[in-house]
Design a protein around this motif. Structure first.
Motif, PDB file in Angstrom:
ATOM      1  N   LEU A  78       0.794  -1.097   0.022  1.00 55.32           N
ATOM      2  CA  LEU A  78       0.065  -0.054  -0.111  1.00 55.32           C
ATOM      3  C   LEU A  78       0.800   1.049   0.016  1.00 55.32           C
ATOM      4  N   ALA A  79       2.080   1.160   0.509  1.00 49.84           N
ATOM      5  CA  ALA A  79       2.773   2.337   0.809  1.00 49.84           C
ATOM      6  C   ALA A  79       2.811   3.386  -0.417  1.00 49.84           C
ATOM      7  N   PRO A  80       3.331   2.727  -1.538  1.00 48.41           N
ATOM      8  CA  PRO A  80       3.699   3.713  -2.974  1.00 48.41           C
ATOM      9  C   PRO A  80       2.204   4.305  -3.174  1.00 48.41           C
ATOM     10  N   LEU A  81       1.084   3.866  -2.972  1.00 47.90           N
ATOM     11  CA  LEU A  81      -0.029   4.251  -3.240  1.00 47.90           C
ATOM     12  C   LEU A  81      -0.509   5.493  -2.492  1.00 47.90           C
ATOM     13  N   ILE A  82      -0.021   5.467  -1.337  1.00 53.32           N
ATOM     14  CA  ILE A  82      -0.522   6.477  -0.364  1.00 53.32           C
ATOM     15  C   ILE A  82       0.457   7.393   0.095  1.00 53.32           C
TER      16      ILE A  82
ATOM     17  N   LYS B   4      -5.493   3.346  10.411  1.00 56.93           N
ATOM     18  CA  LYS B   4      -4.431   2.447  10.897  1.00 56.93           C
ATOM     19  C   LYS B   4      -3.667   1.990   9.575  1.00 56.93           C
ATOM     20  N   SER B   5      -4.523   1.553   8.677  1.00 54.70           N
ATOM     21  CA  SER B   5      -3.832   1.247   7.553  1.00 54.70           C
ATOM     22  C   SER B   5      -2.795   1.984   6.790  1.00 54.70           C
ATOM     23  N   TYR B   6      -2.858   3.127   6.890  1.00 55.46           N
ATOM     24  CA  TYR B   6      -2.256   4.078   6.301  1.00 55.46           C
ATOM     25  C   TYR B   6      -0.762   4.608   7.285  1.00 55.46           C
ATOM     26  N   GLY B   7      -0.745   3.859   8.226  1.00 55.42           N
ATOM     27  CA  GLY B   7       0.356   4.120   9.145  1.00 55.42           C
ATOM     28  C   GLY B   7       0.683   5.734   9.242  1.00 55.42           C
ATOM     29  N   ARG B   8       1.619   6.183   9.045  1.00 52.95           N
ATOM     30  CA  ARG B   8       1.822   7.937   8.988  1.00 52.95           C
ATOM     31  C   ARG B   8       1.303   8.733   8.005  1.00 52.95           C
ATOM     32  N   ALA B   9       0.948   7.966   7.079  1.00 55.39           N
ATOM     33  CA  ALA B   9       0.516   8.858   5.753  1.00 55.39           C
ATOM     34  C   ALA B   9      -0.561   9.649   6.099  1.00 55.39           C
ATOM     35  N   PRO B  10      -0.714  10.829   5.661  1.00 57.12           N
ATOM     36  CA  PRO B  10      -1.693  11.955   6.194  1.00 57.12           C
ATOM     37  C   PRO B  10      -2.807  11.686   4.760  1.00 57.12           C
ATOM     38  N   THR B  11      -2.858  10.806   4.065  1.00 59.24           N
ATOM     39  CA  THR B  11      -3.689  10.834   2.764  1.00 59.24           C
ATOM     40  C   THR B  11      -5.100   9.878   2.968  1.00 59.24           C
TER      41      THR B  11
END
Length: 510
Positions: free
Chosen positions: A389-393, A424-431
């Motif tokens: 997921l990381a590169p998408l967000i 929570k799935s986004y971790g630290r991403a603010p998106t």
């Protein structure tokens, strides 16, 4: 009727029971099969449910018979997952640490969302509510957090189809496999999950959906990602994001100097409330500290914003800064916090020092993976989301509205049957946006039901508004694109709502 005719994937009960009910996994078929002693939710012969890594997630082992899907958290996304599982006839149990649904949302109930009701309601939940005679709020109204909880989430949690399966005061402290630690491989995919509560009770599950959010784990004040020197010792002077400045918490701020640290929407909401309080209570002073050199990202799209309420927030904030009602400190990175003996606290970036009575930390939130330390998670080393997921967000590349559609495949871990969804799935991403969380819930529920065509048919319609990323944004960028700032983590947001508080970090939820 053959197994293939009944439908691919797990069938609740025997093939004959499903055939009699005319639908695979129909609740009536499940009840009939259980009464006949069948292995409910086992696989139909020759069928299987597998995630993106090829793991069997159907729960076909005898040990899994009748076990529920455990959902951690009864917030907007957790309850959406419950609604999706209920529609598919899958047993579930929701474990909520608070004393009622949407505990995090209620904590910022005084804040109004940017997006109207039409974007704040999950479709499966809406169907279940409509069947019970629920009167849907006007789609074009902007709800407060309190209204979101009282008018939508509480009625949803109280539905006869949901309420018996929700437990409050049930804080999850660990999630593992029954009899297996993280190192053991043999039989792992066919071993039930063990979910332990703070009181010592163990609950077995066929799958686990973690929708617990990040509201309980705010970021620190320290600019380097670790606590500033003296931060712990000065904890009594620190406020969490979104205090009720004009209501419940007024006495702590009236006639005092408050330092607000952060550049997201939760910071903006608090700053505007403090500016209003300063007009009412003499001696009230407001200072705003941001790490950036330019506050343009915090001001957002203003009159060009797709959501007028959000644009007005940035415009009003800018007016207060330019008038001097709010003192702005740019390039301020907190290094040290020193508690005084006279009821004040000093906050320093190594060069400048601010003396205040209260500090509002609006620096965002981060996920806590402690409870899943014995599961095999593939976490991105930067964001803390799944690696897929990381590169998408990635906030260096995406704003809230440019995040591509994603679902169960991007949310899967090497641990089959475990999914973190929501903020929570986004971790630290603010998106993160609330609509994204709802679609995650739908996709995961479909996969657990064995409907992989539906699970992978992910649909998202997110407008390209909202600079909820980490890149510097100039006034020219905003004027040209009509963007508004977002927040790190996204508490509760909707397709057009940029929030971040109840789980993630940066701002909040309006």
């Amino acid at each position: 009727m053959s197994d293939e005719t009944v439908g691919a994937g797990p069938c609740c009960g025997t093939t004959e029971a499903a055939q009699a009910a005319g639908a695979c996994c129909d609740p009536a078929a499940k009840d009939e099969a259980l009464a006949a002693g069948a292995n409910c939710c086992g696989e139909a012969a020759g069928q299987g449910s597998h995630d993106a890594a090829g793991h069997d997630v159907s729960g076909s082992s005898d040990e899994w018979a009748g076990l529920p899907v455990v959902i951690v958290g009864a917030g907007p996304v957790g309850l959406a997952a419950a609604a999706e599982l209920r529609e598919r006839g899958l047993a579930f149990e929701v474990l909520e640490a608070g004393d009622g649904p949407a505990a995090a949302v209620r904590s910022w109930g005084h804040v109004r969302l940017f997006s109207p009701w039409r974007y704040d309601i999950d479709t499966a939940a809406a169907r279940l509510l409509a069947e019970a005679g629920w009167v849907r709020p006007a789609d074009d109204r902007l709800p407060t957090g309190a209204e979101l909880a009282a008018d939508y989430l509480q009625p949803l949690a109280d539905l006869p189809a949901i309420k018996p399966h929700v437990r409050y005061g049930a804080r999850v402290v660990a999630i593992t496999r029954l009899g297996l630690d993280r190192v053991r491989t043999a039989g792992r995919a066919t071993t039930p999950f063990l979910v332990r509560l703070a009181g010592g009770e163990d609950i077995l599950a066929r799958a686990v959906i973690d929708a617990s959010g990040t509201w309980g784990t705010p970021n620190v004040l320290g600019a380097s990602g670790i606590p500033a020197h003296g931060e712990a010792e000065a904890a009594a002077f620190r406020e969490s994001a979104l205090p009720d400045v004009l209501g419940r918490d007024r006495d702590r701020f009236a006639g005092r100097h408050t330092l607000v640290v952060g550049a997201g929407h939760s910071a903006a909401n608090t700053l505007l409330a403090l500016a209003e309080l300063a007009e009412q209570a003499p001696g009230t002073a407001v200072t705003w500290a941001i790490r950036a050199a330019d506050p343009a990202r915090s001001y957002g799209g203003q009159t060009a914003d797709a959501l007028p309420a959000r644009g007005a927030l940035g415009s009003r904030l800018r007016e207060h800064v330019e008038s001097g009602a709010i003192t702005l400190l740019r390039d301020f990175r907190v290094q040290r916090v020193t508690a005084g003996t006279d009821g004040t606290v000093e906050v320093s970036d190594g060069t400048r020092t601010v003396t205040a009575h209260r500090i509002v930390s609006a620096t965002g939130f981060r996920p806590d993976h402690t409870i899943t330390s014995e599961l095999r998670l593939d976490l991105d080393p930067v964001l803390g989301s799944t690696r897929a997921l990381a590169p998408l967000i990635d906030p260096n590349e995406h704003s809230c509205g440019t995040v591509p559609p994603h679902g169960v495949d991007e949310l899967s871990h090497p641990e089959p049957g475990f999914y973190a969804i929501g903020v929570k799935s986004y971790g630290r991403a603010p998106t993160f946006l609330l609509a994204t969380g709802y679609e995650q819930a739908r996709s995961v529920a479909a996969a657990l039901a064995g409907d992989w065509a539906a699970a992978r048919d992910v649909q998202l319609d997110l407008p390209e508004t909202g600079v909820c990323n980490s890149n510097p944004v100039t006034g020219a960028d905003i004027a040209g694109r009509g963007l508004a700032t977002g927040v790190a983590g996204g508490l509760v947001s909707a397709p057009l709502t940029l929030v971040s508080a109840s789980a993630g970090g940066g701002g909040c939820c309006s």
